[in-house]
Design an enzyme around this catalytic site. Structure first.
Site, PDB file in Angstrom:
ATOM      1  N   ARG A  27       0.849  -1.190   0.000  1.00 54.26           N
ATOM      2  CA  ARG A  27       0.000   0.000   0.000  1.00 54.26           C
ATOM      3  C   ARG A  27       0.888   1.244   0.000  1.00 54.26           C
ATOM      4  O   ARG A  27       2.095   1.160   0.166  1.00 54.26           O
ATOM      5  CB  ARG A  27      -0.932  -0.006   1.218  1.00 54.26           C
ATOM      6  CG  ARG A  27      -0.139  -0.274   2.496  1.00 54.26           C
ATOM      7  CD  ARG A  27      -0.599   0.454   3.683  1.00 54.26           C
ATOM      8  NE  ARG A  27      -0.507   1.890   3.539  1.00 54.26           N
ATOM      9  CZ  ARG A  27       0.611   2.611   3.704  1.00 54.26           C
ATOM     10  NH1 ARG A  27       1.787   2.036   3.993  1.00 54.26           N
ATOM     11  NH2 ARG A  27       0.613   3.921   3.575  1.00 54.26           N
ATOM     12  N   GLY A  28       0.213   2.426  -0.156  1.00 57.67           N
ATOM     13  CA  GLY A  28       0.976   3.652  -0.314  1.00 57.67           C
ATOM     14  C   GLY A  28       1.175   3.876  -1.804  1.00 57.67           C
ATOM     15  O   GLY A  28       1.531   2.948  -2.545  1.00 57.67           O
ATOM     16  N   ALA A  29       0.909   5.102  -2.244  1.00 55.32           N
ATOM     17  CA  ALA A  29       0.859   5.366  -3.686  1.00 55.32           C
ATOM     18  C   ALA A  29       2.130   4.930  -4.443  1.00 55.32           C
ATOM     19  O   ALA A  29       2.043   4.177  -5.429  1.00 55.32           O
ATOM     20  CB  ALA A  29       0.556   6.846  -3.924  1.00 55.32           C
ATOM     21  N   ARG A  88      -6.538  -0.566  -7.665  1.00 51.43           N
ATOM     22  CA  ARG A  88      -7.082   0.479  -6.789  1.00 51.43           C
ATOM     23  C   ARG A  88      -7.217   1.740  -7.651  1.00 51.43           C
ATOM     24  O   ARG A  88      -6.348   2.009  -8.479  1.00 51.43           O
ATOM     25  CB  ARG A  88      -6.174   0.748  -5.576  1.00 51.43           C
ATOM     26  CG  ARG A  88      -6.159  -0.395  -4.559  1.00 51.43           C
ATOM     27  CD  ARG A  88      -5.364  -0.017  -3.302  1.00 51.43           C
ATOM     28  NE  ARG A  88      -6.126   0.845  -2.405  1.00 51.43           N
ATOM     29  CZ  ARG A  88      -5.589   1.436  -1.324  1.00 51.43           C
ATOM     30  NH1 ARG A  88      -4.304   1.273  -1.040  1.00 51.43           N
ATOM     31  NH2 ARG A  88      -6.327   2.203  -0.537  1.00 51.43           N
ATOM     32  N   GLN A 126      -2.946   2.711   9.610  1.00 53.40           N
ATOM     33  CA  GLN A 126      -1.606   2.829   9.020  1.00 53.40           C
ATOM     34  C   GLN A 126      -0.679   3.679   9.888  1.00 53.40           C
ATOM     35  O   GLN A 126       0.534   3.483   9.884  1.00 53.40           O
ATOM     36  CB  GLN A 126      -1.693   3.441   7.606  1.00 53.40           C
ATOM     37  CG  GLN A 126      -2.312   2.534   6.562  1.00 53.40           C
ATOM     38  CD  GLN A 126      -3.806   2.749   6.416  1.00 53.40           C
ATOM     39  OE1 GLN A 126      -4.485   3.124   7.368  1.00 53.40           O
ATOM     40  NE2 GLN A 126      -4.330   2.531   5.225  1.00 53.40           N
ATOM     41  N   ASP A 186      -1.836  10.761  -2.648  1.00 57.56           N
ATOM     42  CA  ASP A 186      -2.141   9.680  -3.597  1.00 57.56           C
ATOM     43  C   ASP A 186      -2.328  10.213  -5.010  1.00 57.56           C
ATOM     44  O   ASP A 186      -2.134   9.477  -5.982  1.00 57.56           O
ATOM     45  CB  ASP A 186      -3.384   8.921  -3.137  1.00 57.56           C
ATOM     46  CG  ASP A 186      -3.046   8.109  -1.900  1.00 57.56           C
ATOM     47  OD1 ASP A 186      -3.118   8.678  -0.794  1.00 57.56           O
ATOM     48  OD2 ASP A 186      -2.655   6.942  -2.057  1.00 57.56           O
TER      49      ASP A 186
HETATM   50  O1  MRU Z   1      -4.792   3.284   1.650  1.00 55.79           O
HETATM   51  P1  MRU Z   1      -3.310   3.503   1.682  1.00 55.79           P
HETATM   52  O2  MRU Z   1      -2.677   3.000   2.921  1.00 55.79           O
HETATM   53  O3  MRU Z   1      -2.644   3.001   0.431  1.00 55.79           O
HETATM   54  O4  MRU Z   1      -3.170   5.092   1.685  1.00 55.79           O
HETATM   55  C1  MRU Z   1      -1.882   5.640   1.648  1.00 55.79           C
HETATM   56  C2  MRU Z   1      -1.854   7.110   1.790  1.00 55.79           C
HETATM   57  O5  MRU Z   1      -2.874   7.778   1.827  1.00 55.79           O
HETATM   58  C3  MRU Z   1      -0.510   7.759   1.808  1.00 55.79           C
HETATM   59  O6  MRU Z   1      -0.520   8.920   2.576  1.00 55.79           O
HETATM   60  C4  MRU Z   1      -0.121   8.130   0.362  1.00 55.79           C
HETATM   61  O7  MRU Z   1      -0.211   7.014  -0.464  1.00 55.79           O
HETATM   62  C5  MRU Z   1       1.230   8.716   0.280  1.00 55.79           C
HETATM   63  S1  MRU Z   1       2.503   7.550   0.559  1.00 55.79           S
HETATM   64  C6  MRU Z   1       3.981   8.263   0.162  1.00 55.79           C
END
Ligand code: MRU
Length: 351
Positions: free
Chosen positions: A63-65, A104, A207, A248
């Site tokens: 997870r995380g963009a 996603r 998270q 994201d």
């Molecule tokens: O649903 P997630 O855990 O994938 O959401 C992640 C976030 O919102 C982060 O803040 C975003 O991806 C930035 S990560 C460098």
């Protein structure tokens, strides 16, 4: 030294956060940290099929963009290898890439990375693997570059010590290896400029409490976990003097889409007159999307809100609204910092 393997391509070792790479490549398959198990267990999982990669992305094992971008690209590499092994046509790999790109909907990095490796498909699996590894390496380089630039800016805007409010996890676990907002926290820490980090727990999947706290702990910084509702008060009371988050997707006008709960922090920061700084790689910028209203915000299962673990916490029949992200309007965003530049959306600057 700890980053040497990045330059030398030596395979899985330990990143600056003390963790193995979030997403890595092991010859003919990907390897991810299963983030759903952290902090109790650090388990590496081999991903050998596109179905496995899509499932891992959907259930937030990865997870995380930026991390899901790298994962998507490696998913295409997995498909290209399978196609050669099973004698499937190039068109099949493209269809697998299509499936990966929409695993996603919100983080633009996923679609961006899949489209970036797509031209390599016609040149065979080794070309796709090389393209995917280039995306991983660029993400690691971005984390290192953005840290220094954003730390300079934040010290300039806030003075020292910098007391940080953050949300969700924008650390090494959200990227290939280094991180965005938390790479800045790390840089501030090593400069002796960091005070305390207020970490929102980040309902419903925690998270912040599980992952950001884990990274802050490994780094040895002074941090506090707080319920999400406490963030605006931490700002109003002056416990923090800077909001530092990831993103994201950032629209052309500077509207920022990030984990739900970011917008209230931006409102509170504007009211208190402290900077709201967004740290992201260029791959998170989406100039094709005019503003935040055009961003598809993922809505996830109601059960993530209605259950605590396996236990129902609401009355029978209760319904939930579970948007995974929110949009902070550009006029509340003090700066977007990337590996290449600083953009000031609240001054009307566009991507
Ligand atoms: O649903 P997630 O855990 O994938 O959401 C992640 C976030 O919102 C982060 O803040 C975003 O991806 C930035 S990560 C460098």
């Amino acid at each position: 030294l700890v980053w040497n393997h990045v330059l030398m391509n030596e395979g899985p070792q330990i990143s600056p956060s003390g963790l193995p790479p979030t997403v890595d490549w092991a010859g003919d398959h990907a390897v991810i940290i299963d983030q759903t198990l952290l902090p109790a267990e650090l388990r590496l999982v081999a991903i050998r099929t596109v179905d496995e990669m899509i499932a891992a992305i959907k259930r937030l094992a990865v997870r995380g963009a930026p991390a899901i971008g790298v994962a998507g690209a490696m998913g295409v590499a997995v498909a290209a290898i399978a196609a050669e092994r099973e004698g499937r046509p190039v068109a099949w790999v493209h269809l697998e890439a299509d499936r990966l790109a929409v695993a996603r909907p919100t983080a633009v990095n996923l679609r961006w990375a899949v489209e970036r490796v797509r031209p390599a498909i016609e040149f065979g699996a080794p070309a796709v693997v090389a393209a995917a590894l280039a995306i991983r390496d660029a993400d690691i380089a971005s984390g290192m570059a953005v840290a220094a630039r954003a730390a300079d800016l934040v010290i300039d805007l806030c003075g020292t010590p910098v007391n940080v409010q953050t949300h969700c996890n924008a650390g090494s676990l959200a990227c290939a290896e280094v991180g965005s907002a938390l790479s800045v926290v790390r840089a501030l820490h090593f400069r002796g400029a960091l005070g305390v980090v207020h970490v929102d727990e980040t309902r419903p999947l925690l998270q912040g409490a599980r992952l950001t706290a884990y990274e802050m702990n490994a780094l040895g910084v002074n941090y506090r976990v707080q319920v999400d509702g406490a963030g605006p008060s931490a700002i109003r009371l002056g416990l923090v003097n800077c909001v530092l988050i990831g993103a994201d997707r950032i629209a052309a006008n500077g509207d920022v889409c990030n984990k739900v709960g970011s917008y209230p922090l931006a409102l509170a920061a504007a009211r208190a007159g402290i900077p709201f700084v967004v740290v992201a790689p260029e791959s998170t910028l989406d100039p094709m999307t005019p503003d935040g209203t055009a961003i598809e915000v993922e809505e996830r299962s109601e059960d993530e809100v209605l259950l605590w673990g396996d236990r129902h916490i609401c009355p029978p029949g209760a319904r939930a609204w579970n948007p995974a992200f929110d949009v902070t309007p550009a006029d509340l965003v003090s700066a977007v910092v990337t590996e290449a530049r600083v953009i000031r959306p609240n001054r009307g600057e566009r991507l």
